[in-house]
Every structure is written in C-alpha cells, then in structure tokens.
Design a protein around this motif. Structure first.
Motif, mmCIF file in Angstrom:
data_model
loop_
_atom_site.group_PDB
_atom_site.id
_atom_site.type_symbol
_atom_site.label_atom_id
_atom_site.label_comp_id
_atom_site.label_asym_id
_atom_site.label_seq_id
_atom_site.Cartn_x
_atom_site.Cartn_y
_atom_site.Cartn_z
ATOM 1 N N VAL A 205 14.205 10.205 -2.743
ATOM 2 C CA VAL A 205 12.755 10.088 -2.625
ATOM 3 C C VAL A 205 12.191 9.512 -3.917
ATOM 4 O O VAL A 205 12.544 9.961 -5.010
ATOM 5 C CB VAL A 205 12.108 11.456 -2.352
ATOM 6 N N SER A 206 11.333 8.532 -3.768
ATOM 7 C CA SER A 206 10.670 7.908 -4.908
ATOM 8 C C SER A 206 9.169 8.005 -4.737
ATOM 9 O O SER A 206 8.670 7.970 -3.615
ATOM 10 C CB SER A 206 11.069 6.433 -5.015
ATOM 11 N N TRP A 207 8.478 8.109 -5.844
ATOM 12 C CA TRP A 207 7.022 8.181 -5.833
ATOM 13 C C TRP A 207 6.449 6.976 -6.570
ATOM 14 O O TRP A 207 6.965 6.574 -7.624
ATOM 15 C CB TRP A 207 6.540 9.467 -6.507
ATOM 16 N N TYR A 208 5.359 6.450 -6.000
ATOM 17 C CA TYR A 208 4.684 5.305 -6.580
ATOM 18 C C TYR A 208 3.183 5.572 -6.652
ATOM 19 O O TYR A 208 2.625 6.274 -5.814
ATOM 20 C CB TYR A 208 4.889 4.053 -5.727
ATOM 21 N N GLN A 209 2.565 4.959 -7.649
ATOM 22 C CA GLN A 209 1.115 4.958 -7.750
ATOM 23 C C GLN A 209 0.638 3.536 -7.486
ATOM 24 O O GLN A 209 1.144 2.585 -8.095
ATOM 25 C CB GLN A 209 0.680 5.385 -9.156
ATOM 26 N N GLN A 210 -0.319 3.391 -6.576
ATOM 27 C CA GLN A 210 -0.826 2.061 -6.287
ATOM 28 C C GLN A 210 -2.338 2.033 -6.492
ATOM 29 O O GLN A 210 -3.093 2.621 -5.717
ATOM 30 C CB GLN A 210 -0.483 1.637 -4.855
ATOM 31 N N ALA A 211 -2.755 1.353 -7.532
ATOM 32 C CA ALA A 211 -4.185 1.156 -7.766
ATOM 33 C C ALA A 211 -4.676 0.047 -6.841
ATOM 34 O O ALA A 211 -3.884 -0.776 -6.359
ATOM 35 C CB ALA A 211 -4.415 0.788 -9.227
ATOM 36 N N LEU A 212 -5.958 0.021 -6.622
ATOM 37 C CA LEU A 212 -6.558 -0.951 -5.704
ATOM 38 C C LEU A 212 -6.240 -2.371 -6.145
ATOM 39 O O LEU A 212 -6.438 -2.738 -7.301
ATOM 40 C CB LEU A 212 -8.072 -0.726 -5.678
ATOM 41 N N GLY A 213 -5.685 -3.162 -5.239
ATOM 42 C CA GLY A 213 -5.402 -4.554 -5.540
ATOM 43 C C GLY A 213 -4.154 -4.794 -6.363
ATOM 44 O O GLY A 213 -3.904 -5.914 -6.811
ATOM 45 N N GLN A 214 -3.369 -3.738 -6.570
ATOM 46 C CA GLN A 214 -2.155 -3.860 -7.390
ATOM 47 C C GLN A 214 -0.911 -3.532 -6.569
ATOM 48 O O GLN A 214 -0.997 -2.943 -5.493
ATOM 49 C CB GLN A 214 -2.225 -2.882 -8.573
ATOM 50 N N GLY A 215 0.240 -3.888 -7.117
ATOM 51 C CA GLY A 215 1.485 -3.497 -6.493
ATOM 52 C C GLY A 215 1.807 -2.049 -6.820
ATOM 53 O O GLY A 215 1.267 -1.478 -7.771
ATOM 54 N N PRO A 216 2.666 -1.426 -6.043
ATOM 55 C CA PRO A 216 3.060 -0.040 -6.336
ATOM 56 C C PRO A 216 3.755 0.042 -7.701
ATOM 57 O O PRO A 216 4.605 -0.794 -8.015
ATOM 58 C CB PRO A 216 4.032 0.300 -5.206
ATOM 59 N N GLN A 217 3.386 1.071 -8.481
ATOM 60 C CA GLN A 217 4.008 1.304 -9.779
ATOM 61 C C GLN A 217 4.911 2.527 -9.675
ATOM 62 O O GLN A 217 4.453 3.606 -9.267
ATOM 63 C CB GLN A 217 2.928 1.539 -10.848
ATOM 64 N N PHE A 218 6.155 2.367 -10.075
ATOM 65 C CA PHE A 218 7.157 3.430 -9.933
ATOM 66 C C PHE A 218 6.852 4.592 -10.865
ATOM 67 O O PHE A 218 6.666 4.395 -12.080
ATOM 68 C CB PHE A 218 8.529 2.838 -10.250
ATOM 69 N N ILE A 219 6.827 5.811 -10.293
ATOM 70 C CA ILE A 219 6.593 7.001 -11.110
ATOM 71 C C ILE A 219 7.943 7.657 -11.446
ATOM 72 O O ILE A 219 8.307 7.802 -12.604
ATOM 73 C CB ILE A 219 5.677 8.012 -10.391
ATOM 74 N N PHE A 220 8.647 8.088 -10.417
ATOM 75 C CA PHE A 220 9.999 8.638 -10.595
ATOM 76 C C PHE A 220 10.728 8.707 -9.262
ATOM 77 O O PHE A 220 10.140 8.513 -8.196
ATOM 78 C CB PHE A 220 10.027 10.022 -11.274
ATOM 79 N N GLN A 221 12.033 8.979 -9.375
ATOM 80 C CA GLN A 221 12.887 9.078 -8.207
ATOM 81 C C GLN A 221 13.688 10.373 -8.276
ATOM 82 O O GLN A 221 14.160 10.770 -9.343
ATOM 83 C CB GLN A 221 13.867 7.916 -8.170
ATOM 84 N N TYR A 222 13.842 11.006 -7.107
ATOM 85 C CA TYR A 222 14.624 12.231 -7.023
ATOM 86 C C TYR A 222 15.810 12.046 -6.104
ATOM 87 O O TYR A 222 15.702 11.443 -5.017
ATOM 88 C CB TYR A 222 13.762 13.392 -6.528
ATOM 89 N N TYR A 223 16.934 12.570 -6.547
ATOM 90 C CA TYR A 223 18.168 12.538 -5.767
ATOM 91 C C TYR A 223 18.922 13.821 -6.071
ATOM 92 O O TYR A 223 19.072 14.194 -7.235
ATOM 93 C CB TYR A 223 18.988 11.306 -6.150
ATOM 94 N N GLU A 224 19.387 14.493 -5.035
ATOM 95 C CA GLU A 224 20.098 15.772 -5.191
ATOM 96 C C GLU A 224 19.307 16.728 -6.085
ATOM 97 O O GLU A 224 19.855 17.364 -6.994
ATOM 98 C CB GLU A 224 21.499 15.532 -5.743
ATOM 99 N N GLU A 225 18.028 16.799 -5.833
ATOM 100 C CA GLU A 225 17.107 17.752 -6.472
ATOM 101 C C GLU A 225 16.911 17.495 -7.964
ATOM 102 O O GLU A 225 16.373 18.352 -8.679
ATOM 103 C CB GLU A 225 17.570 19.189 -6.246
ATOM 104 N N GLU A 226 17.340 16.333 -8.422
ATOM 105 C CA GLU A 226 17.165 16.027 -9.850
ATOM 106 C C GLU A 226 16.405 14.713 -10.015
ATOM 107 O O GLU A 226 16.542 13.793 -9.199
ATOM 108 C CB GLU A 226 18.520 15.916 -10.538
#
Lengths: 114, 110
Positions: free
Chosen positions: A32-53
């Motif tokens: 699972v990965s999380w992104y922040q997307q401001a209006l008019g922008q591409g998604p910005q990577f926040i962090f990624q989780y794999y095997e609870e880490e």
C-alpha cells in the motif's frame, strides 16, 4: 472483486488537529502506498507499506505517519495539521515490486484544513 | 526529480491523434502511465520496462527510449472518453518509488 477503498470521502479539520485516513487494498495486493495530490498537480509519494513496515518514504515531515495491519489495510495519520496539508490523499495498492506492477488507486479522501 | 511532461495541455477533435511525452534526467527502470478524469482516481494505462517489455491497455500504445530516458504515449483516433489528465510516473530501480510528472490535460471535443 472490490477495488481499493478509502474512508472517509471528505474531511474538514482545523489547523493543529490530527487526522486519520483509512485504506483497504485490492484483494490479493500486499503493498500500500499513500500519495498527496494538490489541485492541478501530480500525486506526490508520501510512503509505502509492505509486510506492516514502512519500506519507502518521500519528502514529507514526520507529522505524516502510517501503519499497515496484518490484513494489508493501512492508515495515514497527519498530526499538527497545516493549511498546506489540504489536498486529495490517494491510497494505491499493488503487488510487490513496484517497478514491474501497476498500482490501483482508491477514490481518495479530500482533506480541507481551515 | 520529477519527470517533465509535454505538452501541458492539448485539445483534440474526436478522431484526431495525440502524442504525450515524458522525459527524465535520470536513468530509468520503468515508466508508468495513468489517466485521471476530473474528480476520479488515477487509472493505470501502461508500464514500459527497461529492456522493452510492456504491459497495459490494448488500445493505447507507448514507447520508451532507454538511452534518452524518454517515453511517449500515443493516442490514436481519439474518443470523448480519452479526456482527462495523463500522468507519467518514473521509477529508477525495481523497488524505488514512483515519481509522477505534473500531468498533461487532454480534452477531446465532438
């Protein structure tokens, strides 16, 4: 087959408050990965989780933290909210090995900080 | 470092063709393409891997020039449903994070 789901859909918070966003990945996906997307922008990577880490992290302050549960669902927590945190927060799930596999995005949570 | 996309915006009439470009200053492992319609989540279109492998949408084609670190998305005989913002995402190694470009807005009109 349910795709990626996120809750809540919309959220309004006040500066300084804390927020928790939730994500359930597509069936069979373990990353699972999380992104922040401001209006008019591409998604910005926040962090990624794999095997609870947390496996990877983007250029976001420690106010942004997360968690992954044994069933692969995930939470994003943001503390001490700033006006600039207002954005669409997207969760994406995938099989392991990002470079090779597509990501499936959820509908997002629209966060407004006043 | 964020990839560069061009053009920033394009307007097409139904049936016309378009090319969207994505370039990076870094060596890449793969390039990913997504389309996002207004108010919706990004949807996967295509992955182009170093070495020539491609995965994705049957009706969309793309290329990846590994030497130039450039990718192009080809939209032929455009339909109204092609409207949206197209994002390329670049990955430097197989376990690296995706860095998305700023997007190209595509509008198809009747």
């Amino acid at each position: 087959d349910a795709g990626v789901t996120q809750s809540p859909t919309h959220l309004i918070k006040t500066r300084g408050q804390q927020v928790t966003l939730r994500c359930s990945p597509k069936s069979g996906h373990d990353t699972v990965s999380w992104y922040q997307q401001a209006l008019g922008q591409g998604p910005q990577f926040i962090f990624q989780y794999y095997e609870e880490e947390e496996r990877q992290r983007g250029n976001f302050p420690d106010r942004f933290s997360g968690h992954q549960f044994p069933n692969y669902s995930s939470e994003l927590n943001v503390n001490a909210l700033l006006l600039g945190d207002s954005a669409l927060y997207l969760c994406a799930s995938s099989l392991d090995a990002w470079g090779t596999y597509e990501q499936y995005f959820g509908p997002g949570t629209r966060l407004t900080v006043t | 470092q964020q990839p560069v996309q061009s053009p920033q915006a394009v307007i097409l009439r139904e049936g016309e063709d378009a090319v969207i470009n994505c370039s990076s200053s870094k060596a890449l492992y793969s390039v990913h393409w997504y389309r996002q319609k207004h108010g919706e989540a990004p949807v996967f279109l295509m992955i182009l891997l170093k070495g020539g492998e491609q995965k994705g949408h049957d009706k969309i084609s793309a290329s990846f020039n590994e030497k130039k670190q450039q990718s192009s998305l080809y939209l032929t005989a455009s339909q109204l449903s092609y409207s949206g913002t197209y994002f390329c995402g670049t990955i430097k190694t197989s376990y690296d994070k995706v860095i998305f470009g700023p997007g190209t807005s595509l509008s198809v009109i009747p």
